[in-house]
Design an enzyme around this catalytic site. Structure first.
Site, PDB file in Angstrom:
ATOM      1  NE  ARG A   1      -8.668  -5.166   3.900  1.00  0.00           N
ATOM      2  CZ  ARG A   1      -7.829  -6.091   3.508  1.00  0.00           C
ATOM      3  NH1 ARG A   1      -7.408  -6.108   2.259  1.00  0.00           N
ATOM      4  NH2 ARG A   1      -7.380  -6.988   4.350  1.00  0.00           N
TER       5      ARG A   1
ATOM      6  CD  GLU B   1      -1.044 -15.599   2.061  1.00  0.00           C
ATOM      7  OE1 GLU B   1      -1.799 -15.790   1.089  1.00  0.00           O
ATOM      8  OE2 GLU B   1      -1.009 -14.539   2.686  1.00  0.00           O
TER       9      GLU B   1
ATOM     10  CE  LYS C   1       0.639 -13.219  -0.032  1.00  0.00           C
ATOM     11  NZ  LYS C   1      -0.173 -12.529  -1.033  1.00  0.00           N
TER      12      LYS C   1
ATOM     13  CB  SER D   1       1.951  -6.246   3.694  1.00  0.00           C
ATOM     14  OG  SER D   1       0.570  -6.162   3.411  1.00  0.00           O
ATOM     15  N   GLY D   2       0.487  -8.365   5.799  1.00  0.00           N
ATOM     16  CA  GLY D   2      -0.130  -8.695   7.079  1.00  0.00           C
ATOM     17  C   GLY D   2      -0.717  -7.533   7.855  1.00  0.00           C
ATOM     18  N   GLY D   3      -0.841  -6.371   7.221  1.00  0.00           N
ATOM     19  CA  GLY D   3      -1.380  -5.214   7.934  1.00  0.00           C
ATOM     20  C   GLY D   3      -0.306  -4.220   8.356  1.00  0.00           C
TER      21      GLY D   3
ATOM     22  NE  ARG E   1      -4.010  -6.380   5.125  1.00  0.00           N
ATOM     23  CZ  ARG E   1      -4.064  -7.145   6.203  1.00  0.00           C
ATOM     24  NH1 ARG E   1      -4.737  -6.725   7.259  1.00  0.00           N
ATOM     25  NH2 ARG E   1      -3.467  -8.321   6.238  1.00  0.00           N
TER      26      ARG E   1
END
Ligand code: 13P
Length: 352
Positions: free
Chosen positions: A33, A177, A219, A261-263, A294
């Site tokens: 990132r 998760e 999660k 959120s996974g992107g 993110r």
């Protein structure tokens, strides 16, 4: 095992209208990132960025717990205060990611198994001494032709359950998760079916490994169509599919569900979380909250981009996203809360 401590911690993490901040990107993921924004990929740059996050004013108004990684839990601010203490002073419970990453799974081309069970007990005990009160382990499940396989789901579910048992023994609340990834051209129904199968398998394994549901947090991913699917659900359809899926598979005894959120773009993640709470909150056995990385951090990271002079603006952006998600927990998030300057989408970079 101190059951009451686990129950109290788990309940505190999901109480009221707060949620979790995931800031536990592995060094390779954080570096990826940073590289995209021309930020140096060094220990010091990562420390500066994490200092920016934990010192954001009033972060504790929206965030109940922050998930750190091994490097970050050992770091301090420029003033020499450990990040753990900074969080605690703000009323935020420190947590720690304890898996060592998703690796290629032997015999299952294209699928991954999350590692980290070897030596986990002493590592967890050290983190407890350092002040962690909860932990996280992420399994990744990909959807593609012939995937996921039962072998991949079962191996990951068992690892999640064994991790959770070791954490509870040590007094850490496990965040469990199992992430069904968004990438792919699958439709909403396929994500629903895979997520349901994964959750059934995970809770079966958790039961088999004697994990106390009252002292853990799930999660999960939201139930969404793949990013390459031509037909995308609207916010209401995504919220309805997600809750219908979770109601089938998630025991009423767990105190909370905290979505990754996974992107997804930050606004979309807030909107979908909001729709779930607007439509279902009063009917659900568990709290429905967020544990985003993110979808909270990305605008702040882009504004900061490694520049000292942008720290304040980046912190404002971080706090803004945290507040939007807090509002979404109450079912009070609106598009008007977003100002144009803050609507940079979260980038779909896979988490390593
Ligand atoms: P994202 O919200 O960016 O998906 O990250 C959540 C997380 O903690 C992944 O393990």
């Amino acid at each position: 095992m101190n059951s009451q401590l686990l129950i109290d911690t788990a309940r505190t993490l999901v109480c009221g209208d707060k949620g979790l901040l995931a800031m536990d990107e592995s060094n390779p993921t954080c570096n990826k990132r940073f590289a995209a924004l021309n930020i140096p990929q060094t220990v010091e740059a990562r420390r500066l960025y994490r200092e920016l996050i934990v010192t954001s004013p009033n972060l504790g108004q929206s965030i109940s717990g922050a998930i750190l990684c091994d490097e970050t839990i050992r770091q301090k601010t420029n003033d020499g205060i450990s990040f753990v203490d900074v969080l605690r002073r703000e009323g935020i419970i420190p947590g720690i990611k304890v898996d060592t990453g998703a690796k290629r799974m032997a015999g299952f081309p294209g699928e991954k198994i999350t590692e980290g069970l070897d030596g986990l007990r002493p590592r967890v005990e050290e983190y407890v001494r350092m002040g962690a009160r909860f932990a996280k382990w992420r399994a990744v499940i990909a959807i593609a032709r012939g995937m996921p396989t039962d072998g991949c789901i079962e191996a990951n579910a068992q690892a999640l359950a064994r991790y959770a048992a070791i954490c509870q023994e040590a007094g850490l609340v496990p965040i469990v998760e199992p992430e069904v990834l968004m990438s792919g051209s699958h439709d909403l129904q396929r994500c629903f079916d895979v997520t349901a199968q994964v959750l059934h398998t995970v809770f079966n394994q958790l039961h088999g490994q004697r994990v106390m549901p009252e002292g853990m947090i799930l999660k999960p991913n939201m139930v969404l169509a793949g990013t390459a699917c031509a037909v995308q659900p609207d916010v209401t359809q995504a919220a309805d599919a997600t809750i219908r899926c979770l109601l089938r598979a998630v025991p009423a005894a767990i105190p909370g569900v905290a979505f990754l959120s996974g992107g997804q773009a930050g606004e979309l993640a807030s909107g979908r979380l909001n729709a779930m709470n607007v439509r279902f909150k009063s009917k659900l056995p568990w709290a429905v909250t967020f544990s985003f990385a993110r979808a909270i951090q990305q605008p702040a990271l882009e504004i900061w981009s490694g520049h000292d002079f942008d720290v304040k603006a980046a912190q404002d952006a971080l706090i803004h996203r945290a507040r939007c998600n807090r509002a979404a927990r109450r079912g009070e998030y609106t598009a008007e809360m977003e100002s144009p300057a803050r609507s940079a989408p979260a980038m779909a970079i896979p988490v390593a």
